[in-house]
Design a protein around this motif. Structure first.
Motif, PDB file in Angstrom:
ATOM      1  N   LEU B  14      44.123 -20.647 -11.960  1.00  0.00           N
ATOM      2  CA  LEU B  14      43.462 -19.934 -10.875  1.00  0.00           C
ATOM      3  C   LEU B  14      44.308 -19.846  -9.614  1.00  0.00           C
ATOM      4  O   LEU B  14      43.904 -19.211  -8.653  1.00  0.00           O
ATOM      5  CB  LEU B  14      42.130 -20.619 -10.548  1.00  0.00           C
ATOM      6  CG  LEU B  14      41.014 -20.409 -11.579  1.00  0.00           C
ATOM      7  CD1 LEU B  14      39.745 -21.079 -11.115  1.00  0.00           C
ATOM      8  CD2 LEU B  14      40.774 -18.928 -11.797  1.00  0.00           C
ATOM      9  N   PHE B  15      45.513 -20.498  -9.614  1.00  0.00           N
ATOM     10  CA  PHE B  15      46.267 -20.563  -8.361  1.00  0.00           C
ATOM     11  C   PHE B  15      46.605 -19.174  -7.835  1.00  0.00           C
ATOM     12  O   PHE B  15      46.338 -18.852  -6.679  1.00  0.00           O
ATOM     13  CB  PHE B  15      47.553 -21.374  -8.534  1.00  0.00           C
ATOM     14  CG  PHE B  15      48.406 -21.365  -7.290  1.00  0.00           C
ATOM     15  CD1 PHE B  15      48.094 -22.199  -6.219  1.00  0.00           C
ATOM     16  CD2 PHE B  15      49.480 -20.498  -7.163  1.00  0.00           C
ATOM     17  CE1 PHE B  15      48.837 -22.174  -5.074  1.00  0.00           C
ATOM     18  CE2 PHE B  15      50.236 -20.469  -6.006  1.00  0.00           C
ATOM     19  CZ  PHE B  15      49.917 -21.317  -4.965  1.00  0.00           C
ATOM     20  N   LEU B  21      43.581 -13.654  -3.252  1.00  0.00           N
ATOM     21  CA  LEU B  21      42.322 -13.470  -2.526  1.00  0.00           C
ATOM     22  C   LEU B  21      42.467 -13.937  -1.078  1.00  0.00           C
ATOM     23  O   LEU B  21      42.087 -13.234  -0.138  1.00  0.00           O
ATOM     24  CB  LEU B  21      41.208 -14.241  -3.231  1.00  0.00           C
ATOM     25  CG  LEU B  21      39.816 -14.142  -2.613  1.00  0.00           C
ATOM     26  CD1 LEU B  21      39.349 -12.699  -2.568  1.00  0.00           C
ATOM     27  CD2 LEU B  21      38.814 -14.981  -3.392  1.00  0.00           C
ATOM     28  N   VAL B  22      43.066 -15.123  -0.897  1.00  0.00           N
ATOM     29  CA  VAL B  22      43.250 -15.666   0.450  1.00  0.00           C
ATOM     30  C   VAL B  22      44.157 -14.746   1.265  1.00  0.00           C
ATOM     31  O   VAL B  22      43.863 -14.412   2.421  1.00  0.00           O
ATOM     32  CB  VAL B  22      43.842 -17.090   0.386  1.00  0.00           C
ATOM     33  CG1 VAL B  22      44.248 -17.564   1.777  1.00  0.00           C
ATOM     34  CG2 VAL B  22      42.835 -18.049  -0.229  1.00  0.00           C
ATOM     35  N   GLN B 323      50.959 -12.762 -11.332  1.00  0.00           N
ATOM     36  CA  GLN B 323      50.329 -13.602 -12.348  1.00  0.00           C
ATOM     37  C   GLN B 323      51.174 -13.749 -13.598  1.00  0.00           C
ATOM     38  O   GLN B 323      50.909 -14.615 -14.411  1.00  0.00           O
ATOM     39  CB  GLN B 323      48.975 -13.011 -12.730  1.00  0.00           C
ATOM     40  CG  GLN B 323      47.876 -13.486 -11.825  1.00  0.00           C
ATOM     41  CD  GLN B 323      46.561 -12.961 -12.319  1.00  0.00           C
ATOM     42  OE1 GLN B 323      46.236 -11.814 -12.094  1.00  0.00           O
ATOM     43  NE2 GLN B 323      45.821 -13.793 -12.999  1.00  0.00           N
ATOM     44  N   SER B 324      52.177 -12.889 -13.739  1.00  0.00           N
ATOM     45  CA  SER B 324      52.992 -12.945 -14.943  1.00  0.00           C
ATOM     46  C   SER B 324      54.022 -14.063 -14.823  1.00  0.00           C
ATOM     47  O   SER B 324      54.887 -14.021 -13.951  1.00  0.00           O
ATOM     48  CB  SER B 324      53.700 -11.607 -15.144  1.00  0.00           C
ATOM     49  OG  SER B 324      54.917 -11.807 -15.823  1.00  0.00           O
ATOM     50  N   PRO B 325      53.913 -15.079 -15.661  1.00  0.00           N
ATOM     51  CA  PRO B 325      54.866 -16.196 -15.585  1.00  0.00           C
ATOM     52  C   PRO B 325      56.301 -15.707 -15.778  1.00  0.00           C
ATOM     53  O   PRO B 325      57.222 -16.206 -15.120  1.00  0.00           O
ATOM     54  CB  PRO B 325      54.436 -17.111 -16.721  1.00  0.00           C
ATOM     55  CG  PRO B 325      53.048 -16.720 -17.041  1.00  0.00           C
ATOM     56  CD  PRO B 325      52.931 -15.272 -16.728  1.00  0.00           C
ATOM     57  N   ALA B 326      56.494 -14.714 -16.648  1.00  0.00           N
ATOM     58  CA  ALA B 326      57.839 -14.209 -16.901  1.00  0.00           C
ATOM     59  C   ALA B 326      58.438 -13.619 -15.634  1.00  0.00           C
ATOM     60  O   ALA B 326      59.585 -13.873 -15.275  1.00  0.00           O
ATOM     61  CB  ALA B 326      57.788 -13.154 -18.002  1.00  0.00           C
ATOM     62  N   PHE B 327      57.608 -12.831 -14.916  1.00  0.00           N
ATOM     63  CA  PHE B 327      58.078 -12.193 -13.687  1.00  0.00           C
ATOM     64  C   PHE B 327      58.385 -13.245 -12.626  1.00  0.00           C
ATOM     65  O   PHE B 327      59.428 -13.207 -11.969  1.00  0.00           O
ATOM     66  CB  PHE B 327      57.015 -11.225 -13.176  1.00  0.00           C
ATOM     67  CG  PHE B 327      57.360 -10.574 -11.858  1.00  0.00           C
ATOM     68  CD1 PHE B 327      58.208  -9.481 -11.816  1.00  0.00           C
ATOM     69  CD2 PHE B 327      56.840 -11.064 -10.674  1.00  0.00           C
ATOM     70  CE1 PHE B 327      58.523  -8.887 -10.606  1.00  0.00           C
ATOM     71  CE2 PHE B 327      57.149 -10.479  -9.463  1.00  0.00           C
ATOM     72  CZ  PHE B 327      57.999  -9.382  -9.435  1.00  0.00           C
TER      73      PHE B 327
END
Lengths: 333, 359
Positions: B14-15, B21-22, B323-327
């Motif tokens: 969720l990080f 959002l913040v 959100q993409s770990p690869a990116f």
């Protein structure tokens, strides 16, 4: 996981639904049988945009009623907001050899081919409500519809009227219609033109689209009231957005029509109700009841008259709060 | 926070959604005076955050139901139409009442709306689980036909009802507190408890992963799917009640129009795979809040109307990239390259990347 039989079931179901919908939407209103038999009954093929609002419903009803009253055989179809449906409807009218074709175009462009076909079949075309962008203006005889830019200008003059005697700066908010639609573009233009020539302390501080819906008007106005608490006047480009905005203004603890002056366009029934309650200050009417004017034009065109004005403007009026109560019972949409 | 704690936190599912959002909320601050302030005005809570919560209620609910359907490997395109049907049916009943204030009348109207949602959900579930129709085709039927049904109910008109009635509470305020926020809290808690405190969540994921294998080990895959669609229909109907109560009107042409796409977006932002077999309810709620906050941000910072959608699209792409770990691995490793230890630090996430992408 998915076998062929099930896929076929699904496809068949979708097709059946589509066919049912098509059946439900196309009906021929054979309004009046020719009484004397001497004159041939005029047949008018009419393709409506869709049924997206109360305004449109009143527009449809007006066309049907006027056709019945004028003894015109009306073939009516609903394009459900899709240009391809409308083109198909026009082609079918050409095949049925109707006397006059009329339609409210879903979009502005892409009409050249089908209108050429109508011209080749020597069937005159009358546009209603909205205009088209074609290479050859002789592809349609005339447009019967509202002058949206004039509506914007009228709304601005109504705003000036409402704000008479107001001292201090005026901070206007504007709720625009669906982005890219003709009424939204032209009402914005007309309103801005008159406001620019008006009192220099009057400013449009914020403008955003509310998509012509109550939900949109409410959400946008709620955000405006947070970011621009100084707003004291609102121009909503239709009544529905004004009605949504009124709820947002009330939720903010302000009085619509008093703390924030409101002018809107259209003049639907609920808008008039809000005006009688003092929540909307003035409305610039946009009249959907163009049926009688359409039937007049259709008869003239069928009789071979070719010098009709290119744009027959619908008859519209302005309403302020003192006229609201008297006008409310007569509102048909 | 030490470097290690920080790294552990950023790896939490969720990080990134929460960070986005913040960030979106913070963007609003210079444009809206007192953005985080909450006052009591006209007898109820008032403020930007309250607005965002109220207006996000329909999307949160629809996305909640959509999450479970997507978890079973399906999709429900009909939620917008179901929302419109429920709102239209309830408002029609209320508008026919002689006394719109009668509590029993309102309860019947609510029951009618929710009942309509149940029927629609059961229809979708029957087509998908019972007849084996592909979910996208099965729910497309109701997406198209359902809006027609809603228009039929209202005769294509907008039904307006009185605002100060018990029905108005659903999308309005109860004792000064936004009631729809309470409803969301209840529904989310219910969904979380049912799926994560019982074996139900595991069963749903199992069905979404491989329905046939699940059936062979004794899981009633069809019933699980049917229940997911019914729950989704119920959520959509509740969203319809909130929407029409909030506006004191039922607009069958525009209510919930394209909300299915926003809901799917919220689900995906929340980390749920569209392939099914894995779902995150918390992520979905954050995703829905991101969408509504983004909408609010567009209104307050004065994005020109013509560029609204482009702005939204750019923000969504940005969220997905983050959100993409690869990116992230690629970008952050390149940034960190000048200092030698940082490169060593970045190595473990790179291995993690493959496993996360592959799942």
């Amino acid at each position: 996981m998915l076998n062929r039989r099930h896929f076929l079931t699904g496809t068949a179901a979708v097709a059946a639904t589509g066919a049912l919908a098509a059946c439900a939407k196309t009906n021929n209103t054979t309004s009046a049988s020719s009484t004397g038999g001497a004159a041939k009954t005029l047949t008018l093929g009419f393709s409506q945009v869709g049924s997206e609002s109360g305004w449109r419903a009143a527009n449809t009803q007006s066309v049907k009623d006027a056709a019945a009253a004028a003894g015109i055989n009306l073939k009516f179809s609903d394009a459900e907001q899709k240009q391809e449906n409308q083109i198909a409807a026009i082609r079918s009218y050409i095949q049925q050899k109707v006397d006059v074709i009329s339609f409210s175009p879903v979009v502005v462009t892409g009409w050249d081919t089908v209108l050429q076909e109508a011209k080749a079949a020597k069937i005159p075309v009358i546009l209603t409500d909205r205009s088209v962008d074609v290479s050859d203006p002789s592809l349609y005889v005339t447009l019967i519809g509202s002058d949206f830019e004039a509506e914007g200008e009228r709304a601005a003059h109504l705003m000036e009227h409402v704000l008479q005697g107001h001292t201090g700066p005026v901070n206007l908010a504007q709720l625009e219609g669906t982005t890219g639609s003709a009424p939204a573009i032209d009402r914005t233009k007309g309103f801005a033109k008159v406001m620019a020539a008006s009192d220099p302390t009057w400013k449009i501080v914020v403008t955003q689209t509310g998509n012509f819906t109550r939900d949109g008007g409410k959400q946008v106005m709620a955000a405006f009231l947070q970011s621009h608490p100084e707003i004291n006047a609102l121009f909503a480009q239709n009544d529905d957005m004004a009605l949504g905005a009124i709820q947002a203004i009330e939720a903010a603890g302000k009085k619509p029509g008093v703390d924030i002056k409101i002018v809107s366009c259209d003049g639907v029934h609920d808008g008039f109700v809000a005006m009688t309650q003092g929540k909307i200050n003035a409305i610039a009417e946009c009249n959907p009841l163009l049926g009688p004017q359409l039937m007049d034009a259709a008869k003239q065109v069928a009789a071979g008259k070719t010098d009709l004005p290119k744009w027959i403007k619908t008859k519209e009026s302005d309403f302020t709060q003192d006229q609201a109560a008297a006008a409310l019972p007569t509102r048909k949409y | 926070m030490t470097n290690l704690d920080w790294r552990a936190a950023t790896r939490h599912r969720l990080f990134w959604p929460v960070a986005v959002l913040v960030a979106l909320l913070l963007i609003n601050v210079p444009f809206t005076p007192g953005f985080f302030a909450i006052h009591v005005r006209a007898g109820h809570l008032y403020g930007s955050l309250v607005n965002i919560l109220i207006f996000s209620a329909p999307i949160v609910l629809v996305a909640l139901g959509m999450t479970l359907v997507i978890a079973t490997g399906g999709i429900d395109l009909s939620v917008g139409a179901v929302l419109a049907i429920a709102g239209a049916a309830s408002c029609l009943y209320i508008s026919k009442e002689t006394d719109q204030n009668s509590l029993s009348g309102v309860l019947i109207a609510v029951a009618i709306g929710l009942g309509a949602g149940l029927v629609c959900g059961a229809w979708n579930g029957w087509l998908v689980a019972g007849r084996g129709v592909q979910p996208i085709v099965a729910t497309l039927i109701l997406m198209v036909a359902g809006r027609g049904v809603a228009q039929l109910i209202t005769s294509g008109q907008i039904i307006t009802i009185n605002s100060n009635t018990p029905f108005g509470v659903i999308g309005g305020y109860w004792l000064g507190f936004p009631f729809s926020v309470l409803l969301i809290a209840v529904m989310v808690t219910l969904a979380v408890v049912l799926t994560r405190r019982t074996a139900l969540g595991l069963l749903i994921e199992s069905v979404g992963g491989n329905a046939e294998a699940s059936r062979l080990v004794g899981i009633r895959a069809r019933r699980i799917k049917l229940m997911a669609y019914i729950f989704c229909g119920l959520c959509a109907a509740l969203a319809g009640l909130i929407n029409s109560s909030n506006l004191s009107a039922a607009d069958s042409n525009n209510a919930g129009l394209w909300i299915e796409l926003d809901a799917i977006l919220a689900v995906v932002i929340g980390g749920t795979s569209l392939l099914g077999g894995r779902f995150y309810l918390g992520g979905t709620v954050i995703g829905a809040l991101i969408i509504e906050t983004l909408q609010n941000t567009i209104f307050t910072i004065g994005v020109p109307t013509q560029t609204n959608l482009v702005f939204k699209a750019v923000m969504v792409i940005f969220v997905f990239l983050l959100q993409s770990p690869a990116f992230r691995a690629k970008v952050f490793r390149r940034r960190a390259r000048p200092s030698a230890p940082a490169v060593a630090d970045a190595a473990p996430p790179a291995t993690l990347t493959t496993s996360e992408v592959g799942r």
